[in-house]
Motif scaffolding. Structure first.
Motif, mmCIF file in Angstrom:
data_model
loop_
_atom_site.group_PDB
_atom_site.id
_atom_site.type_symbol
_atom_site.label_atom_id
_atom_site.label_comp_id
_atom_site.label_asym_id
_atom_site.label_seq_id
_atom_site.Cartn_x
_atom_site.Cartn_y
_atom_site.Cartn_z
ATOM 1 N N THR A 1 0.939 -1.187 0.079
ATOM 2 C CA THR A 1 -0.209 -0.158 0.126
ATOM 3 C C THR A 1 0.999 1.074 0.091
ATOM 4 O O THR A 1 0.639 2.234 -0.910
ATOM 5 C CB THR A 1 -1.021 -0.030 1.239
ATOM 6 O OG1 THR A 1 -1.700 -1.252 1.256
ATOM 7 C CG2 THR A 1 -1.852 1.241 1.149
ATOM 8 N N PHE A 2 1.680 1.285 0.851
ATOM 9 C CA PHE A 2 2.929 2.400 0.814
ATOM 10 C C PHE A 2 3.664 2.526 -0.533
ATOM 11 O O PHE A 2 3.723 3.573 -0.964
ATOM 12 C CB PHE A 2 3.776 2.199 2.085
ATOM 13 C CG PHE A 2 3.507 2.283 3.283
ATOM 14 C CD1 PHE A 2 2.928 3.503 3.969
ATOM 15 C CD2 PHE A 2 3.004 1.178 4.223
ATOM 16 C CE1 PHE A 2 2.398 3.665 5.050
ATOM 17 C CE2 PHE A 2 2.278 1.215 5.520
ATOM 18 C CZ PHE A 2 2.136 2.263 5.821
ATOM 19 N N THR A 3 3.994 1.343 -1.129
ATOM 20 C CA THR A 3 4.685 1.328 -2.369
ATOM 21 C C THR A 3 4.082 1.945 -3.574
ATOM 22 O O THR A 3 4.330 2.797 -4.337
ATOM 23 C CB THR A 3 5.042 -0.017 -2.702
ATOM 24 O OG1 THR A 3 5.914 -0.657 -1.801
ATOM 25 C CG2 THR A 3 5.629 -0.199 -4.143
ATOM 26 N N LEU A 4 2.476 1.378 -3.355
ATOM 27 C CA LEU A 4 1.617 2.180 -4.396
ATOM 28 C C LEU A 4 1.471 3.600 -4.381
ATOM 29 O O LEU A 4 1.611 4.497 -5.171
ATOM 30 C CB LEU A 4 0.243 1.707 -4.117
ATOM 31 C CG LEU A 4 0.120 0.088 -4.687
ATOM 32 C CD1 LEU A 4 -1.273 -0.601 -4.218
ATOM 33 C CD2 LEU A 4 -0.052 -0.021 -6.379
ATOM 34 N N PHE A 5 1.591 4.262 -3.242
ATOM 35 C CA PHE A 5 1.414 5.573 -2.816
ATOM 36 C C PHE A 5 2.525 6.199 -3.168
ATOM 37 O O PHE A 5 2.624 7.317 -3.814
ATOM 38 C CB PHE A 5 1.074 6.036 -1.211
ATOM 39 C CG PHE A 5 -0.410 5.941 -1.067
ATOM 40 C CD1 PHE A 5 -1.133 7.304 -1.106
ATOM 41 C CD2 PHE A 5 -1.134 5.038 -0.691
ATOM 42 C CE1 PHE A 5 -2.528 7.444 -0.999
ATOM 43 C CE2 PHE A 5 -2.567 5.008 -0.476
ATOM 44 C CZ PHE A 5 -3.383 6.258 -0.387
ATOM 45 N N ALA A 6 3.616 5.878 -2.804
ATOM 46 C CA ALA A 6 4.871 6.296 -3.333
ATOM 47 C C ALA A 6 5.131 6.354 -4.933
ATOM 48 O O ALA A 6 5.890 7.403 -5.371
ATOM 49 C CB ALA A 6 5.959 5.519 -2.409
ATOM 50 N N LEU B 1 -11.087 7.137 -10.695
ATOM 51 C CA LEU B 1 -9.661 7.218 -11.235
ATOM 52 C C LEU B 1 -8.586 6.423 -10.464
ATOM 53 O O LEU B 1 -7.923 5.593 -11.052
ATOM 54 C CB LEU B 1 -9.337 8.583 -11.190
ATOM 55 C CG LEU B 1 -10.127 9.669 -12.332
ATOM 56 C CD1 LEU B 1 -9.647 10.908 -12.233
ATOM 57 C CD2 LEU B 1 -9.841 9.191 -13.626
ATOM 58 N N ILE B 2 -8.545 6.325 -9.022
ATOM 59 C CA ILE B 2 -7.423 5.495 -8.667
ATOM 60 C C ILE B 2 -7.863 4.077 -8.641
ATOM 61 O O ILE B 2 -6.812 3.302 -8.783
ATOM 62 C CB ILE B 2 -7.545 6.039 -6.974
ATOM 63 C CG1 ILE B 2 -8.895 5.344 -6.283
ATOM 64 C CG2 ILE B 2 -7.176 7.423 -7.113
ATOM 65 C CD1 ILE B 2 -8.648 5.932 -4.470
ATOM 66 N N TYR B 3 -8.949 3.387 -8.599
ATOM 67 C CA TYR B 3 -9.263 2.248 -8.735
ATOM 68 C C TYR B 3 -8.814 1.674 -10.294
ATOM 69 O O TYR B 3 -7.958 0.524 -10.390
ATOM 70 C CB TYR B 3 -10.795 1.709 -8.885
ATOM 71 C CG TYR B 3 -11.066 0.378 -8.992
ATOM 72 C CD1 TYR B 3 -11.032 -0.608 -7.624
ATOM 73 C CD2 TYR B 3 -11.387 -0.290 -10.197
ATOM 74 C CE1 TYR B 3 -11.049 -2.019 -7.991
ATOM 75 C CE2 TYR B 3 -11.359 -1.559 -10.390
ATOM 76 C CZ TYR B 3 -11.332 -2.509 -9.287
ATOM 77 O OH TYR B 3 -11.505 -3.796 -9.500
ATOM 78 N N HIS C 1 -4.797 0.399 -10.821
ATOM 79 C CA HIS C 1 -4.541 -0.944 -10.717
ATOM 80 C C HIS C 1 -5.750 -1.938 -10.023
ATOM 81 O O HIS C 1 -5.936 -1.846 -8.997
ATOM 82 C CB HIS C 1 -3.400 -1.137 -9.669
ATOM 83 C CG HIS C 1 -1.960 -0.458 -10.218
ATOM 84 N ND1 HIS C 1 -1.395 -1.098 -10.815
ATOM 85 C CD2 HIS C 1 -1.500 0.547 -9.764
ATOM 86 C CE1 HIS C 1 -0.258 -0.223 -11.177
ATOM 87 N NE2 HIS C 1 -0.175 0.778 -10.590
ATOM 88 N N PRO C 2 -6.699 -2.312 -11.260
ATOM 89 C CA PRO C 2 -7.829 -2.885 -10.519
ATOM 90 C C PRO C 2 -7.346 -4.048 -9.743
ATOM 91 O O PRO C 2 -8.494 -4.601 -8.962
ATOM 92 C CB PRO C 2 -8.445 -3.347 -12.125
ATOM 93 C CG PRO C 2 -8.018 -2.498 -12.955
ATOM 94 C CD PRO C 2 -6.567 -2.148 -12.459
#
Length: 429
Positions: A221-226, A343-345, A348-349
């Motif tokens: 989750t942190f990786t996705l945000f970064a 948009l955020i979904y 990366h579905p």
């Protein structure tokens, strides 16, 4: 030329494998909306009942104040620790399991005979109420990219109605049958929804589950945000619009309980009926997203949000100004919220639950910031200071949109390029 972010909504099917999916029936989507509204309402039921609960269980004023705090803390923990499970587990089973555990937590609250049991039950209720976000991610996964905005918008309208009507419903039920009846009724409804969802939902969502272990899942989750700039921007939009939303709804009862209105708690709670008009914006924004108008929808909504504080500033002298301001604010907030989630979904579905759960953490931070700041400012500077705060949050969001709307480094644009390249490659083959 559509905005960078909006292109994701239309073209993600090429890379996610969802292009051939059929749009879920309206009845199923409405079921998702009802379940979302019923689940999230549990977080807000206690707010009109604090005095009654405290008196019944002999709680001190400080302890009564912790009721709302613990419920929201539980919700925040659930967003981070439970919602990501939707990317590794069968969402149907996960949703039903969380709903059944929520029934237990609500029953504990209804039967509580000590403050400790009540607080533990409410913390668990908040933790498990995040099933709302698992439902949103599941609904998004069932829809193809071309219809995802409509589905997310309709489901989100259920969330809006649940939040805004929770206080009204709990106040009325408590007046009729006591505060415990609120949680007994909610437990019964939740159990019924668990049964219906178990019978209706597909056994697996449209996206394949990831093989990450739980610890890796949380770290990712942190990786996705970064890594994803679009996610960062949309999370900031969410934080700011819900800070503005909370600034209004956490403090509007204060001027309404004073002259010239001197409204009762029930009358103030009924104001949520007006705010529920915002549910209309959720559905409309979803359709606009499906048409590739995400950038424009966001800009117009943020402008309306900033403008809403002008009539709200005249709340003490005009009830009609309050009504207009409430409608504008709720329409704007829900339009931005639906656009954000759509948009955020689409980024990366296969990580939809983590994306939405992480985004909602920012929603919670914004809501808490707005509530704390608004009530503190009202004591010092009155309603005018509160409106200035809300306008500041809103204008910050609008300024952020102005400076980022044409960003060429937006990962949405890169996702579009990758999707087009793959489509061309597939055509050549």
């Amino acid at each position: 030329m559509p905005g960078n972010g909006e292109a994701v909504t239309r073209r993600t099917g090429a890379r996610s494998g969802e292009g051939a999916a059929s749009v879920p029936s309206r009845g199923v989507v409405v079921l998702f909306a009802v379940a979302c509204g019923a689940a999230v309402a549990n977080v807000y039921f206690s707010q009109p009942l604090l005095a009654t609960m405290g008196h019944d269980l002999g709680m001190s004023a400080a302890l009564v104040g912790s009721v709302v705090t613990l419920t929201h803390v539980g919700y925040g923990l659930g967003l981070f620790f439970l919602v990501p499970l939707g990317d590794v587990a069968d969402r149907r089973r996960l949703i039903v399991a969380q709903l059944l555990l929520l029934v237990v937590a609500l029953a504990v609250v209804a039967a509580a005979h000590t403050a400790a049991i009540l607080l533990a039950g409410l913390a668990a209720t908040g933790l498990l109420a995040v099933v709302t976000q698992t439902l949103v991610a599941f609904a998004a996964s069932l829809a193809p990219p071309a219809g995802r905005g409509r589905v997310v918008g309709l489901v989100t309208s259920g969330v809006v109605i649940g939040i805004l009507l929770a206080r009204t419903a709990s106040g009325l039920m408590a007046d009729l049958a006591g505060w415990r009846s609120v949680y007994l009724a909610s437990a019964s409804l939740t159990a019924l929804l668990a049964l219906v969802l178990y019978r209706v939902l597909q056994r697996r969502s449209g996206t394949p589950p990831t093989t990450l272990r739980y610890g890796q899942l949380l770290r990712s989750t942190f990786t996705l945000f970064a890594r994803e700039r679009l996610l960062q921007l949309r999370a900031l939009f969410g934080l700011l619009v819900f800070a503005a939303f909370s600034t209004l709804w956490s403090s509007v009862a204060l001027p309404l309980s004073e002259a010239p209105y001197v409204w009762s708690h029930s009358a103030i709670g009924a104001l949520g009926l007006i705010g529920a008009v915002g549910a209309l914006a959720a559905t409309a924004a979803g359709r606009l997203n499906d048409r590739g108008l995400s950038r424009q929808t966001t800009g117009i909504a943020l402008a309306l949000l900033a403008a809403s504080w002008l009539p709200l500033a005249f709340t003490r002298s005009s009830l009609w100004a309050l009504v207009v301001g409430v409608i504008l604010l709720d329409l704007a907030v829900q339009a931005v919220h639906v656009t954000n989630q759509t948009l955020i979904y689409a980024l990366h579905p296969d990580a939809g639950s983590r994306l939405i759960g992480g985004y909602m953490v920012f929603y919670s931070i914004g809501s808490a910031t707005g509530a704390i700041a608004a009530t503190s400012l009202y004591a010092v500077g009155g309603w005018g200071a509160v409106c200035t705060l809300g306008a500041a949050f809103s204008c910050l969001g609008l300024v952020l949109w102005v400076f980022t709307r044409h960003s060429t480094s937006d990962p949405a644009a890169m996702a579009t390029s990758r999707g087009e390249a793959r489509a061309c490659s597939a055509h050549r083959e």
